[in-house]
Design an enzyme around this catalytic site. Structure first.
Site, short mmCIF file in Angstrom:
data_model
loop_
_atom_site.label_atom_id
_atom_site.label_comp_id
_atom_site.label_asym_id
_atom_site.label_seq_id
_atom_site.Cartn_x
_atom_site.Cartn_y
_atom_site.Cartn_z
N ARG A 1 -3.62 -13.69 7.47
CA ARG A 1 -3.57 -13.06 8.87
C ARG A 1 -5.04 -12.92 9.64
O ARG A 1 -4.76 -12.49 10.74
CB ARG A 1 -2.80 -11.69 8.73
CG ARG A 1 -1.41 -11.96 8.05
CD ARG A 1 -0.36 -12.43 9.17
NE ARG A 1 0.79 -12.19 8.44
CZ ARG A 1 1.74 -13.31 8.09
NH1 ARG A 1 1.25 -14.58 8.71
NH2 ARG A 1 2.78 -13.49 7.61
N GLU B 1 -2.95 -10.37 4.05
CA GLU B 1 -3.93 -10.12 4.97
C GLU B 1 -5.03 -11.47 5.00
O GLU B 1 -5.42 -11.66 6.07
CB GLU B 1 -5.03 -8.76 4.53
CG GLU B 1 -3.93 -7.46 4.87
CD GLU B 1 -3.34 -6.99 3.63
OE1 GLU B 1 -2.70 -7.71 2.86
OE2 GLU B 1 -2.69 -6.00 3.53
N GLU C 1 0.76 -1.17 0.04
CA GLU C 1 -0.03 0.02 0.05
C GLU C 1 0.95 1.32 0.10
O GLU C 1 0.64 2.33 -0.68
CB GLU C 1 -1.09 -0.09 1.50
CG GLU C 1 -2.04 -1.14 1.29
CD GLU C 1 -2.88 -1.18 2.34
OE1 GLU C 1 -2.47 -1.13 3.53
OE2 GLU C 1 -4.16 -1.33 2.00
C1 1HE Z 1 7.49 -7.71 12.04
C2 1HE Z 1 6.52 -7.78 11.07
C3 1HE Z 1 5.38 -7.16 10.89
C4 1HE Z 1 8.43 -8.96 10.43
N1 1HE Z 1 5.06 -6.56 12.09
N2 1HE Z 1 7.09 -7.25 13.17
N3 1HE Z 1 2.54 -8.28 7.07
C5 1HE Z 1 2.78 -9.39 6.92
O1 1HE Z 1 1.92 -10.29 7.15
C6 1HE Z 1 4.28 -9.89 6.59
C7 1HE Z 1 4.59 -10.45 8.06
N4 1HE Z 1 6.32 -10.65 7.86
C8 1HE Z 1 6.59 -11.50 6.99
O2 1HE Z 1 6.24 -12.26 6.53
C9 1HE Z 1 8.40 -11.70 7.09
O3 1HE Z 1 8.84 -11.15 8.40
C10 1HE Z 1 9.26 -11.02 5.94
C11 1HE Z 1 8.96 -11.84 4.62
C12 1HE Z 1 8.74 -9.51 5.80
C13 1HE Z 1 10.57 -10.92 6.57
O4 1HE Z 1 11.09 -12.37 6.58
P1 1HE Z 1 12.37 -12.51 7.38
O5 1HE Z 1 12.48 -14.03 7.58
O6 1HE Z 1 13.49 -11.76 6.90
O7 1HE Z 1 12.35 -11.77 8.95
P2 1HE Z 1 11.42 -12.40 10.19
O8 1HE Z 1 12.36 -13.29 11.14
O9 1HE Z 1 10.16 -13.01 9.75
O10 1HE Z 1 11.16 -11.17 11.09
C14 1HE Z 1 12.20 -10.30 11.65
C15 1HE Z 1 11.85 -9.51 12.67
O11 1HE Z 1 10.83 -8.72 11.93
C16 1HE Z 1 10.74 -10.46 13.72
O12 1HE Z 1 10.91 -9.60 15.04
P3 1HE Z 1 11.95 -10.12 15.98
O13 1HE Z 1 11.61 -9.25 17.32
O14 1HE Z 1 11.27 -11.60 16.57
O15 1HE Z 1 13.25 -10.15 15.68
C17 1HE Z 1 9.59 -9.87 13.25
O16 1HE Z 1 8.43 -10.21 14.35
C18 1HE Z 1 9.64 -8.60 12.76
N5 1HE Z 1 8.50 -8.46 11.88
N6 1HE Z 1 7.33 -8.36 9.89
C19 1HE Z 1 5.76 -6.53 13.08
N7 1HE Z 1 4.69 -7.23 9.65
C20 1HE Z 1 -3.41 -0.91 7.47
S1 1HE Z 1 -3.98 -2.41 7.20
C21 1HE Z 1 -2.41 -3.07 6.71
C22 1HE Z 1 -2.58 -4.65 6.63
C23 1HE Z 1 -1.18 -5.22 6.67
O17 1HE Z 1 -0.15 -4.77 6.26
S2 1HE Z 1 -1.35 -7.09 6.72
C24 1HE Z 1 0.33 -7.51 6.41
C25 1HE Z 1 1.25 -7.62 7.51
#
Ligand code: 1HE
Length: 269
Positions: A145, A142, A122
């Site tokens: 999730r 989304e 977005e």
């Molecule tokens: C996060 C987030 C996040 C990572 N919010 N903390 N978005 C998603 O569903 C995508 C969610 N994220 C992922 O699928 C993956 O993290 C990635 C593909 C982006 C990257 O993968 P990777 O293996 O490099 O990283 P990781 O090990 O998953 O995450 C590293 C850290 O980033 C980890 O935190 P830590 O404290 O455990 O080290 C994760 O928790 C953190 N992290 N993504 C919070 N999204 C207005 S409405 C909009 C609706 C949406 O956007 S829904 C889509 C959300």
């Protein structure tokens, strides 16, 4: 220095000034994959609300680390356990930020890499030009999730790729990347691996040389006109053209063309 472009006043964004009013704006939370929390959205609103008046002529938008942006900060959202009313207001702030980007009149070139997902897509879709490399991938997770979009995907992503492709992305979690993503309209340029920043910089340097009022019209009026009926858009286009096409600063460029010193438009070799 105007506070809007003062990096010391931002926590989540890094800002660096280049020549010609070009600024590099970096989502600077790589340890969380640049997930968009409340603070980041407020900082985007502040930057893009004041950018033009602060003399910003073009912005290269990028993310620190391996990914552009992981979308909504899901952990913040989970911990906050928001009410519908609270989250509606979160969404309205996202719209404020992204509308300031799309309609603000300052060209934004996004250098994309890694994940451009959910709210990250977005955000990217509020930029005017998107550059990817083969490792860049787009998704709307989304659906998986248990949530929905809230930062304009229903509008901008549908606009880029069509309503039913957007619905498929959010329903099934489909991922697009590479040339297919360009062919569908998710990005305008693809480079070799790791090359999106350099290409975005080349484009941003180029557009920063356009007249600011011309860029304002391109990066504001076109979007407004797309929301209007054909008749109203034609009227508004004439009005904007009346102002922009007679700006004193354009005379030098027009004169150069008339005197045959300006570059001609030629096909790609
Ligand atoms: C996060 C987030 C996040 C990572 N919010 N903390 N978005 C998603 O569903 C995508 C969610 N994220 C992922 O699928 C993956 O993290 C990635 C593909 C982006 C990257 O993968 P990777 O293996 O490099 O990283 P990781 O090990 O998953 O995450 C590293 C850290 O980033 C980890 O935190 P830590 O404290 O455990 O080290 C994760 O928790 C953190 N992290 N993504 C919070 N999204 C207005 S409405 C909009 C609706 C949406 O956007 S829904 C889509 C959300």
């Amino acid at each position: 220095m105007n506070d809007v472009v003062n990096p010391a006043t931002y926590e989540r964004l890094a800002i660096s000034a280049r020549d010609n009013g070009l600024y590099v704006l970096t989502l600077n939370r790589p340890e969380k994959r640049n997930a968009l929390d409340v603070v980041t959205i407020e900082e985007l609103i502040r930057f893009f609300s004041g950018a033009r008046m602060a003399g910003v002529k073009a912005v290269l938008l990028e993310g620190a680390g391996d990914h552009f942006c992981a979308g909504l900060d899901l952990v913040e959202h989970w911990k906050a356990d928001r009410s519908p009313d609270d989250f509606m207001h979160v969404c309205l702030r996202w719209h404020e930020a992204f509308n300031k980007m799309e309609y603000g009149g300052v060209p934004i070139i996004a250098a994309l890499k890694g994940a451009v997902v959910g709210g990250g897509l977005e955000l990217a879709s509020a930029a005017h030009v998107r550059v990817i490399d083969p490792g860049t991938y787009f998704a709307l997770p989304e659906g998986q999730r248990g949530i929905f979009t809230g930062g304009g995907a229903t509008i901008r992503v549908s606009d880029m790729i069509g309503k039913y492709r957007m619905i498929d992305m959010i329903l099934t979690g489909r991922v697009y990347q590479g040339q297919e993503a360009v062919d569908l309209g998710l990005a305008q340029y693809i480079t070799e691996e790791g090359g999106s920043y350099a290409k975005a910089m080349e484009l941003a340097e180029k557009v920063a040389q356009n007249l600011p009022l011309t860029n304002f019209a391109i990066c504001s009026a076109v979007s407004h006109m797309n929301n209007m009926s054909g008749m109203d858009a034609a009227y508004a286009e004439a009005f904007v053209g009346g102002i922009v096409n007679t700006q004193p600063a354009a005379r030098e460029r027009l004169e150069a063309f008339a005197n045959k010193t300006a570059a001609r438009v030629r096909p790609n070799t």
